[in-house]
Design an enzyme around this catalytic site. Structure first.
Site, mmCIF file in Angstrom:
data_model
loop_
_atom_site.group_PDB
_atom_site.id
_atom_site.type_symbol
_atom_site.label_atom_id
_atom_site.label_comp_id
_atom_site.label_asym_id
_atom_site.label_seq_id
_atom_site.Cartn_x
_atom_site.Cartn_y
_atom_site.Cartn_z
ATOM 1 N N HIS A 156 0.823 -1.218 0.000
ATOM 2 C CA HIS A 156 0.000 0.000 0.000
ATOM 3 C C HIS A 156 0.849 1.257 0.000
ATOM 4 O O HIS A 156 2.065 1.219 0.166
ATOM 5 C CB HIS A 156 -0.973 -0.011 1.188
ATOM 6 C CG HIS A 156 -0.320 0.042 2.532
ATOM 7 N ND1 HIS A 156 0.099 1.217 3.105
ATOM 8 C CD2 HIS A 156 -0.016 -0.938 3.422
ATOM 9 C CE1 HIS A 156 0.621 0.962 4.301
ATOM 10 N NE2 HIS A 156 0.568 -0.342 4.515
ATOM 11 N N CYS A 172 2.958 -5.227 6.533
ATOM 12 C CA CYS A 172 2.619 -4.759 5.188
ATOM 13 C C CYS A 172 3.860 -4.186 4.514
ATOM 14 O O CYS A 172 4.901 -4.002 5.146
ATOM 15 C CB CYS A 172 1.526 -3.692 5.261
ATOM 16 S SG CYS A 172 -0.084 -4.346 5.769
#
Length: 196
Positions: A156, A172
């Site tokens: 992301h 992440c």
């Protein structure tokens, strides 16, 4: 319906008409409209592009994403012996992982639901941050699935461009918004992601 020439506004005058309307606003109306905008936080920075084409030897297929955590780099294989290299942030101590997953979904300006485990560690986190430019997942998110199940890990963006290039996530992989938008356009759902 076409208006007779005497009722048409010449293109050059159209701008003057708009300017005239703006000037017709009272100073109080203008100040009121401007203060409403000033109360909003500034839009987050998109951040620089940290992407570059590099030589890259791999036996993986074109279009595969290879993440090398120790390099804090995400590689997108573009052709034999070449890849695009994106600088990323990776999981901090205790939050790193390896394996093979796939891109199962893609979202523009995603909403964020902190996982239950994360909220247990950080009770001040909300249950949901709605979609939009102030979301901590940034401009785009690629959702990573293993055997068809959501891993809860994402590739992301970030609204803090200085937040790229170190160990600091909960597992992440974070890029600048500029770079995640570029990657998002290049990667279809189903793309293989190898995390090393």
């Amino acid at each position: 319906m076409t208006l007779p020439d005497r009722y048409r506004i010449a293109p050059g005058l159209a701008g003057a008409c708009v300017l005239g309307l703006a000037l017709a606003l009272s100073a109080q109306d203008f100040a009121s409209a401007r203060s409403g905008l000033a109360d909003r936080p500034p839009l987050p920075a998109m951040g620089p592009s940290l992407r570059k084409a590099v030589p890259f030897a791999t036996t993986e297929q074109l279009g595969t994403i290879i993440i090398r955590k120790n390099e804090k780099a995400l590689y997108l294989v573009t052709r034999q012996g070449q890849a695009l290299r994106y600088q990323i942030s990776v999981g901090r101590d205790g939050f790193g992982w390896t394996g093979v997953v796939k891109v199962g979904a893609k979202t523009e300006w995603p909403q964020w639901r902190p996982p239950r485990e994360m909220r247990a560690r950080q009770p001040e986190l909300p249950e949901l941050v709605p979609s939009g430019p102030y979301n901590p997942l940034g401009a785009r998110a690629l959702y990573l699935l293993r055997d068809g199940r959501d891993t809860l890990y994402r590739i992301h963006g970030t609204n803090d461009p200085s937040g790229v290039g170190f160990d600091g996530t909960s597992g992440c992989f974070r890029l600048t918004n500029t770079d995640v938008i570029d990657l998002f356009k290049r990667v279809p759902i189903g793309t293989k992601v190898v995390v090393q």
